[in-house]
Design a protein around this motif. Structure first.
Motif, PDB file in Angstrom:
ATOM      1  N   ARG A 187       0.832  -1.214   0.000  1.00  0.00           N
ATOM      2  CA  ARG A 187       0.000   0.000   0.000  1.00  0.00           C
ATOM      3  C   ARG A 187       0.857   1.250   0.000  1.00  0.00           C
ATOM      4  NH1 ARG A 187      -3.257  -0.187   4.938  1.00  0.00           N
ATOM      5  NH2 ARG A 187      -3.831   1.928   4.368  1.00  0.00           N
ATOM      6  N   GLU A 208       2.289   1.738  -3.406  1.00  0.00           N
ATOM      7  CA  GLU A 208       1.233   2.196  -4.320  1.00  0.00           C
ATOM      8  C   GLU A 208       1.029   3.699  -4.191  1.00  0.00           C
ATOM      9  OE1 GLU A 208      -2.444   0.029  -3.849  1.00  0.00           O
ATOM     10  OE2 GLU A 208      -1.356  -1.890  -3.913  1.00  0.00           O
ATOM     11  N   HIS A 209       1.006   4.182  -2.954  1.00  0.00           N
ATOM     12  CA  HIS A 209       0.849   5.625  -2.737  1.00  0.00           C
ATOM     13  C   HIS A 209       2.018   6.385  -3.357  1.00  0.00           C
ATOM     14  CE1 HIS A 209      -2.740   5.524  -0.295  1.00  0.00           C
ATOM     15  NE2 HIS A 209      -2.189   4.702   0.585  1.00  0.00           N
ATOM     16  N   ARG A 237       1.658   6.520  -7.060  1.00  0.00           N
ATOM     17  CA  ARG A 237       0.623   7.477  -7.446  1.00  0.00           C
ATOM     18  C   ARG A 237       1.133   8.906  -7.344  1.00  0.00           C
ATOM     19  NH1 ARG A 237      -3.598   5.274  -3.818  1.00  0.00           N
ATOM     20  NH2 ARG A 237      -3.572   3.151  -4.537  1.00  0.00           N
TER      21      ARG A 237
END
Length: 161
Positions: free
Chosen positions: A26, A29-30, A33
């Motif tokens: 996670r 992923e951040h 992004r």
């Protein structure tokens, strides 16, 4: 002073292999992004993603560097400076952090501080040309024209000298 809204300044953790390993996907992923949003010039959303990443790993250098970058790109120099100063306390010899602090000082029209930071960055044999360019501009703002010309010439920018 807080980077994540908690009201407390994080200390920077140089060890990215910390306890929250299950949050690693996670977290990454951040970060991914953030990079995509910065490239697309969606800076407000990029900052929110950086803050989400830092909620998972409040002291991670990668997350803090991205937060500093986004705040710089948004023109929020004082907030970017806070982030980079925390990073500099943890890694005082990091060339990129010193260069960022120097550029922020230039943007804030603090030429003396810019010179101090950029001179530290320029001591590295691997200092990129832009360190010398920014240093030349900082010297010029202080009226140190001979030193500015020397910095510009060092990287082949004779037209600026």
């Amino acid at each position: 002073m807080s980077f994540d809204g908690s009201g407390r300044e994080p200390t920077v953790n140089l060890d990215v292999a910390e306890a929250g390993q299950m949050d690693e996907p996670r977290f990454l992923e951040h970060l991914a992004r953030v990079g995509a949003l910065v490239k697309g010039d969606h800076l407000q959303q990029a900052e929110l993603e950086a803050l989400r990443a830092l909620q998972l790993r409040p002291t991670d250098m990668r997350g803090l560097k991205l937060l500093g970058l986004v705040r710089f790109k948004r023109g929020r120099y004082a907030e970017a400076r806070e982030v980079y100063e925390a990073l500099a306390r943890a890694t005082p010899d990091d060339l990129g952090i010193r260069m960022s602090l120097g550029l922020i000082a230039l943007k804030m029209d603090w030429a003396d501080e810019a010179v101090a930071e950029l001179e530290m960055a320029s001591r590295s044999p691997s200092a990129p040309a832009k360190v010398w360019t920014y240093l030349g501009y900082a010297y010029a703002r202080l009226g140190k024209n001979a030193r500015a010309a020397e910095a510009f010439r060092r990287v082949g920018q004779d037209a600026l000298a």
